[in-house]
Design an enzyme around this catalytic site. Structure first.
Site, PDB file in Angstrom:
ATOM      1  N   TYR A 200      -3.829-100.200 -19.816  1.00 37.79           N
ATOM      2  CA  TYR A 200      -2.745 -99.549 -21.407  1.00 37.79           C
ATOM      3  C   TYR A 200      -2.155-100.476 -21.364  1.00 37.79           C
ATOM      4  O   TYR A 200      -2.026-101.959 -20.585  1.00 37.79           O
ATOM      5  CB  TYR A 200      -2.382 -98.727 -19.816  1.00 37.79           C
ATOM      6  CG  TYR A 200      -1.855 -97.692 -21.236  1.00 37.79           C
ATOM      7  CD1 TYR A 200      -2.320 -96.921 -22.509  1.00 37.79           C
ATOM      8  CD2 TYR A 200      -0.038 -97.605 -20.221  1.00 37.79           C
ATOM      9  CE1 TYR A 200      -1.024 -96.707 -22.696  1.00 37.79           C
ATOM     10  CE2 TYR A 200       0.537 -97.311 -21.928  1.00 37.79           C
ATOM     11  CZ  TYR A 200       0.130 -96.443 -22.764  1.00 37.79           C
ATOM     12  OH  TYR A 200       1.487 -95.544 -23.154  1.00 37.79           O
ATOM     13  N   TYR A 210       6.398 -96.183 -18.551  1.00 37.09           N
ATOM     14  CA  TYR A 210       5.307 -96.762 -17.844  1.00 37.09           C
ATOM     15  C   TYR A 210       6.259 -97.882 -16.632  1.00 37.09           C
ATOM     16  O   TYR A 210       6.123 -98.704 -16.730  1.00 37.09           O
ATOM     17  CB  TYR A 210       5.019 -97.279 -18.641  1.00 37.09           C
ATOM     18  CG  TYR A 210       2.773 -97.025 -18.834  1.00 37.09           C
ATOM     19  CD1 TYR A 210       2.383 -95.855 -17.633  1.00 37.09           C
ATOM     20  CD2 TYR A 210       2.690 -98.481 -17.910  1.00 37.09           C
ATOM     21  CE1 TYR A 210       1.397 -95.609 -17.509  1.00 37.09           C
ATOM     22  CE2 TYR A 210       1.282 -98.734 -17.221  1.00 37.09           C
ATOM     23  CZ  TYR A 210       0.336 -97.499 -17.188  1.00 37.09           C
ATOM     24  OH  TYR A 210      -0.757 -97.321 -17.157  1.00 37.09           O
ATOM     25  N   SER A 250      -4.172 -86.748 -19.443  1.00 36.97           N
ATOM     26  CA  SER A 250      -4.690 -86.425 -18.693  1.00 36.97           C
ATOM     27  C   SER A 250      -3.759 -85.715 -17.284  1.00 36.97           C
ATOM     28  O   SER A 250      -2.467 -85.625 -17.563  1.00 36.97           O
ATOM     29  CB  SER A 250      -5.240 -87.514 -18.388  1.00 36.97           C
ATOM     30  OG  SER A 250      -4.510 -88.639 -17.506  1.00 36.97           O
TER      31      SER A 250
HETATM   32  P1  NAD Z   1      -6.564 -88.659 -13.965  1.00 31.51           P
HETATM   33  O1  NAD Z   1      -5.635 -88.380 -13.103  1.00 31.51           O
HETATM   34  O2  NAD Z   1      -7.936 -88.315 -14.953  1.00 31.51           O
HETATM   35  O3  NAD Z   1      -7.751 -90.509 -13.277  1.00 31.51           O
HETATM   36  C1  NAD Z   1      -6.445 -90.488 -12.320  1.00 31.51           C
HETATM   37  C2  NAD Z   1      -7.417 -90.061 -11.211  1.00 31.51           C
HETATM   38  O4  NAD Z   1      -7.476 -91.383  -9.865  1.00 31.51           O
HETATM   39  C3  NAD Z   1      -7.070 -89.251 -10.551  1.00 31.51           C
HETATM   40  O5  NAD Z   1      -8.302 -88.426 -10.327  1.00 31.51           O
HETATM   41  C4  NAD Z   1      -6.721 -89.599  -8.919  1.00 31.51           C
HETATM   42  O6  NAD Z   1      -6.952 -88.555  -8.116  1.00 31.51           O
HETATM   43  C5  NAD Z   1      -7.123 -90.803  -8.246  1.00 31.51           C
HETATM   44  N1  NAD Z   1      -6.323 -91.125  -7.932  1.00 31.51           N
HETATM   45  C6  NAD Z   1      -5.265 -91.932  -7.250  1.00 31.51           C
HETATM   46  N2  NAD Z   1      -5.329 -92.652  -6.883  1.00 31.51           N
HETATM   47  C7  NAD Z   1      -6.179 -92.915  -5.825  1.00 31.51           C
HETATM   48  C8  NAD Z   1      -7.004 -93.493  -4.134  1.00 31.51           C
HETATM   49  N3  NAD Z   1      -6.275 -93.914  -3.739  1.00 31.51           N
HETATM   50  N4  NAD Z   1      -8.553 -93.788  -4.354  1.00 31.51           N
HETATM   51  C9  NAD Z   1      -8.706 -92.402  -5.415  1.00 31.51           C
HETATM   52  N5  NAD Z   1      -8.527 -92.168  -6.131  1.00 31.51           N
HETATM   53  C10 NAD Z   1      -7.036 -91.639  -6.255  1.00 31.51           C
HETATM   54  O7  NAD Z   1      -6.268 -89.770 -15.099  1.00 31.51           O
HETATM   55  P2  NAD Z   1      -6.369 -90.804 -16.486  1.00 31.51           P
HETATM   56  O8  NAD Z   1      -5.468 -90.676 -17.333  1.00 31.51           O
HETATM   57  O9  NAD Z   1      -7.674 -90.273 -16.513  1.00 31.51           O
HETATM   58  O10 NAD Z   1      -6.370 -91.946 -15.165  1.00 31.51           O
HETATM   59  C11 NAD Z   1      -7.816 -92.882 -15.347  1.00 31.51           C
HETATM   60  C12 NAD Z   1      -7.970 -94.396 -15.738  1.00 31.51           C
HETATM   61  O11 NAD Z   1      -7.334 -94.208 -17.039  1.00 31.51           O
HETATM   62  C13 NAD Z   1      -6.861 -94.977 -14.777  1.00 31.51           C
HETATM   63  O12 NAD Z   1      -6.376 -96.227 -15.069  1.00 31.51           O
HETATM   64  C14 NAD Z   1      -5.008 -95.426 -16.033  1.00 31.51           C
HETATM   65  O13 NAD Z   1      -4.634 -95.826 -16.204  1.00 31.51           O
HETATM   66  C15 NAD Z   1      -5.601 -95.361 -17.737  1.00 31.51           C
HETATM   67  N6  NAD Z   1      -5.226 -95.093 -18.636  1.00 31.51           N
HETATM   68  C16 NAD Z   1      -5.371 -93.008 -19.514  1.00 31.51           C
HETATM   69  C17 NAD Z   1      -4.359 -93.570 -20.272  1.00 31.51           C
HETATM   70  C18 NAD Z   1      -3.804 -92.648 -20.452  1.00 31.51           C
HETATM   71  O14 NAD Z   1      -2.712 -91.617 -21.035  1.00 31.51           O
HETATM   72  N7  NAD Z   1      -3.881 -90.811 -19.734  1.00 31.51           N
HETATM   73  C19 NAD Z   1      -4.211 -94.269 -21.255  1.00 31.51           C
HETATM   74  C20 NAD Z   1      -4.782 -95.649 -20.358  1.00 31.51           C
HETATM   75  C21 NAD Z   1      -5.583 -96.343 -19.629  1.00 31.51           C
END
Ligand code: NAD
Length: 258
Positions: A200, A210, A250
């Protein structure tokens, strides 16, 4: 076809789910790793057909998830799991969910994978500014969001199918006058095993809100991507990349009020 393991899918709202669908639409076999405390709800919803609409692929078929593995990417092997987690009732109902055990189980089940997707992050103090973040909160963010990628890659590499280096030849200048063609040749690894994570923009720019060391965790993830690409590329012919994703509402993003 290729086989993909996507770590960090627990509902149909996040990036992991969307990536799984794209890979399935392209013909890949899908395995997912689901955070242990979220496993029951995810598997029940899947079974009850709650995701059937969002499981629909462009050709009208439903994405098949061949197997859901319980995973907690904060622990590398059973020796690392503290007693209170082991006996916690959300964890005690599942087994073999540390990184090493998950990879061993995938190896027993399928032998190998081609694609590793890291789509998970956690920062227990994400709603606190960095100045207010405790040492434990900061280290927990790095452990769940950055080292989890190092650990997953390290353990999966031995069962990832390596790529091959191919010649790429391209013309970059055509000198009409001399009827001479100048060509450039390079080696590129464009096939085989690949790992990807999601980062991100808060790693390089200030995004208020954040917090909790999550900006630090993403900066570490990005730097690690370069080092891991060098090491895993040289030694194992595995590509390593990260995508800086835009904001998506999400479950994780809602939790921090984005
Ligand atoms: P999401 O909630 O769908 O995914 C995050 C997942 O991580 C969840 O399913 C959660 O259960 C899992 N998780 C947390 N701790 C864990 C652990 N110890 N072991 C295994 N699983 C674990 O949310 P998302 O936003 O799709 O996140 C996915 C990736 O995308 C992350 O790396 C997030 O930082 C990144 N991201 C998200 C955004 C956004 O705006 N949503 C922007 C840029 C990057």
């Amino acid at each position: 076809g290729k086989r993909a393991f996507i770590a960090g899918v627990a509902d149909d709202n996040g990036y992991g789910w969307a990536i799984a669908k794209s890979l399935a639409a392209a013909g890949a076999e899908i395995l997912v790793g689901t955070w242990v405390p979220a496993l029951n709800i995810f598997e029940n919803s899947l079974r009850r057909g709650k995701f059937d609409e969002s499981r629909t692929l462009p050709d009208g078929s439903l994405m098949e998830i061949t197997k859901v593995y319980p995973l907690d990417a904060v622990y590398d092997s059973p020796e690392d799991v503290p007693e209170d987690v082991k006996t916690n009732k959300r964890y005690s109902g599942s087994s073999n969910w540390t990184v090493k055990e998950v990879v061993e189980t995938v190896k027993q089940d399928f032998g190998s994978i081609d694609i590793l997707v890291h789509s998970l992050a956690n920062g227990p103090e994400v709603s606190k500014s960095l100045l207010e973040t405790s040492r434990n909160g900061y280290l927990a963010a790095i452990s769940a969001s950055s080292y989890s990628f190092v650990s997953l890659l390290k353990h999966f590499i031995p069962i990832m199918n390596p790529g091959t280096f191919l010649f790429q030849v391209y013309f970059f200048r055509f000198c009409l006058h001399w009827f001479k063609v100048m060509v450039k040749v390079r080696f590129a690894m464009i096939t085989g095993g690949a790992a990807i994570s999601l980062t991100y923009i808060a790693s390089e720019r200030i995004i208020p809100g954040y917090g909790g060391g999550m900006s630090s965790a993403k900066a570490a993830l990005e730097s690690d991507t370069k080092v891991l690409a060098f090491e895993a590329g040289r030694k194992h012919k595995i590509r390593v990349n990260t995508i800086s994703a835009g904001p998506l509402r999400s479950r994780a993003a809602k939790a921090i009020g984005f």
